[in-house]
Design a protein around this motif. Sequence first.
Motif, short mmCIF file in Angstrom:
data_model
loop_
_atom_site.label_atom_id
_atom_site.label_comp_id
_atom_site.label_asym_id
_atom_site.label_seq_id
_atom_site.Cartn_x
_atom_site.Cartn_y
_atom_site.Cartn_z
N LYS A 211 0.81 -1.21 0.00
CA LYS A 211 0.00 0.00 0.00
C LYS A 211 0.85 1.27 0.00
CE LYS A 211 -3.46 2.48 2.74
NZ LYS A 211 -4.36 2.44 3.93
N ARG B 73 -6.77 6.25 -4.02
CA ARG B 73 -7.84 5.31 -3.66
C ARG B 73 -8.13 4.35 -4.82
NH1 ARG B 73 -10.11 4.30 1.14
NH2 ARG B 73 -10.42 6.53 1.53
N ILE C 281 -7.66 0.15 -5.05
CA ILE C 281 -8.73 -0.76 -5.47
C ILE C 281 -8.27 -1.60 -6.67
CG2 ILE C 281 -11.05 -0.87 -6.42
CD1 ILE C 281 -10.98 -0.23 -3.46
N GLU D 279 -6.21 -4.34 -5.41
CA GLU D 279 -7.02 -5.40 -4.83
C GLU D 279 -7.69 -6.23 -5.93
OE1 GLU D 279 -8.62 -7.86 -2.01
OE2 GLU D 279 -7.05 -6.33 -1.82
N GLN E 66 -12.40 -5.10 7.54
CA GLN E 66 -12.78 -6.02 6.48
C GLN E 66 -14.10 -5.60 5.83
OE1 GLN E 66 -11.00 -8.47 5.25
NE2 GLN E 66 -12.59 -8.92 3.73
N GLN F 95 -13.51 -2.59 3.67
CA GLN F 95 -12.86 -2.95 2.42
C GLN F 95 -13.86 -3.55 1.44
OE1 GLN F 95 -10.02 -2.31 1.31
NE2 GLN F 95 -9.67 -3.72 -0.40
N THR F 96 -14.78 -4.38 1.95
CA THR F 96 -15.79 -4.99 1.09
C THR F 96 -16.73 -3.93 0.52
OG1 THR F 96 -15.70 -7.04 2.40
CG2 THR F 96 -17.63 -6.71 0.99
#
Length: 799
Positions: free
Chosen positions: A497, A539, A543, A546, A672, A675-676
């Motif tokens: 990150k 940001r 993403i 991820e 978590q 993040q979802t």
Amino acid sequence: KSCGIPFFLDQKRTILHHPLVEFIRSALEVVNGNWRADAVFRCIKSSYLFPLASDAAQRRYWRDQVSRLENYVLAFGIKGAAWQPENRWHFIYRDTLELEEELQESLSQADLDFLEEIDQARRSFSSPLLSFQEKFKASPRVKDRVLALYNLLQSVSVIKQLELATKQALAEGDPDKSREQEQVYRGIISLLEQLTEIIGEEEVSAVFFARLIDTGLSALRLGMAPPSLDQVIVGNLERTRIGNLRALFLLGVNEGVLPSRPGGEVIFTEAELEIMEAQGFHLSPGPWRRLLDEEFLIYLSLTRASDMLWVSYALADTEGKALLPSILINRLQELFPALVVRRQTAEPQEPEDSLLPFIFHPRQTLSILIVQLGRWKRGEPLHSLWWEVYNWYANGGGEKEEAKRLLGGLFYYNREDPLTPRTSRELYGQALQTGATRLERFCSCPFAHFAAYGLRLRQRLLYGLETPDTGRFFHAALRNVTSSLQEHEKHWGDWEKDELLKLVSAEVSKLLPRLQQEIMLSSRRYLHLAKKMEETVGRAALILAEHDRRSEFKPIAAELAFEEKGGRGLPPLRLQLTDGSTVDLVGRIDRLDQARTEDGRLYLRIIDYKSGNTSLDLVEFYHGLSLQLILYLEAVLSCAREWLGETALPAGVFYFRVHDPLISSSGPLTPQTLQTEMLKRFKLAGILLADPAVVRLMDKELQSGYSPVVPAAINKQGNLYGIAKSLQTASNFAELCRHVRTIASDAAGRILQGRLEISPCHIGHKKACTYCLYKAVCQFDLLLDENRYRRLAKVPEKL
């Protein structure tokens, strides 16, 4: 005036409309307001900074130079010290967020010639103002500031400019305008002399001095003496004093107007005024005296004409409210019992009204005819005599040009005939090379395409940060980050990150000075906005990282161009037209990913970065309003064997929205859960292959339920479900690609055929005209029968 009768308007007029007054006021605003563009060009457009030129072609040349210079200054936000002669302007109209190798290309000779032309124009216009600014700011004394302003007027040869304006006005048949030039100059010089005599030694600020000048100019009035020509004099009872009148028209003799209704509160009564006048105090007349004066003026007016007296009053005001005649009308009827009051309207109210009084002068009668024909178009009856009048005008009987214009407007149909094939080829080129966005514009509205790509109309560029600029910045930042990742031979998910955010910060820092000529560094507000933009890109990068960790699809190209340009990129997509000719489709893909299934099949997907809330809709695909991604996918698949060495299959096309979403919750969120939720806000929007294996390649952590990465879901049996329009079988995907290619070929063919009808589409709640830049050009109007939206149907079930 409408009847061509010469007249003189007997009233004092303000001089604020005069170009010389505007030149003085705007020149002061320039030096006091840091050379703001609006003040600078109001000063220049007054024409007093133009070189002396009596030739119309020369004046037109300098006006064109002003327009070019104004566009340049507004586009690059030039103000203040940038106008100083030592500061050379080197800005060029070009996208400064483009790739480095494109920016490093040297300036062409055309660019250098353009910069030289702009520099010459700005030096010519700014030199007198710069000299004035230096002298004006040198001393705060009023007489020194007045002298600086006077020297400015002399430096631009204001006397010769006014003499030239006088000659032009006389040549145009406007004697009033010719006489006012000298009065304006004398009034301005008198104002400067009075300031010097009264407060010449006082020291005042530059802003206060400008207010003094502005107040003095506002108080100046022009009073023209009536010429000796035989003409109509228009005036009022108090001011106009002319004897030996043959005819007098007394208008507006209504109650409360003539005699006027006493109004306003008084401080002194009539008795108090008499006492004060007896003591030697001379005050303005009281209400009683003003009433007697008005009665006397009315008497003079009624007895002044030797041949004819016409007295009229209005029946209603502009809002249709009834008005009463003045008591003067009753007195006249008592004095002259045989006097007949005639009712006169501006136009016939009924078809059977006597028409002869309304047919007198060609210009005035034409206006009435237009009104009558307008009523006839609405279905009302029309007297046959008006058709005789119409035929007289149509045959060139009078006011030929004006009649042609007005009658043409009355029977105007807002349609555009297609261009001839020859004109179309000359306009668009013998070998058309186009992009998907252009074809989408044509499918949305052919006339908007013609205005944008045929006429090449563009909005004036303004220095400032708009939504499209933000989108281009996000796009360029992610492009550069992707290129840096490829240089390091790493994928998004390989970075931690902190490292990724550091990389984003470095790329954003490189781009910020290149956005709109360093606009992001010009103020604290923009610096704060730049920080927010960096956070948004960061940001989005996290993403994407991820997504990369959850996906088997890996980027193989960024900013992949398919165009014939020195052998770089892929070849263009060639579209076959019905007449046997071809059109090359070119473009640039933001990001291309690939992945393999367990059985070795190669799949490709395209991701396009967007800053707005954009979605892929099958209806827009079907009607050609969203061709870009499917055509890009077709371009890649068509050359996959030559480029990648094997045949590839389509996996999907997606939009990735770059934004900073707001997560709302009724309570605290775990990391978590946060993040979802964030993944859901950044879920790819688009169309993908309805194959569970391909979906799991895009989200390998998906076991069952909805994926937070792509618009698909898998049930416990391993079958797909979710949004039907997002999931397409292989056959449907192939059919969609064929249909889009057909639509693109048809649109390209109609472009070459010269089609440019005004036919904006209407789909759901979206209308092509809503954000169209060319509405003022096409004049699309639903009040016209021929202007209707092209309503698009739903997608057939087979698709």
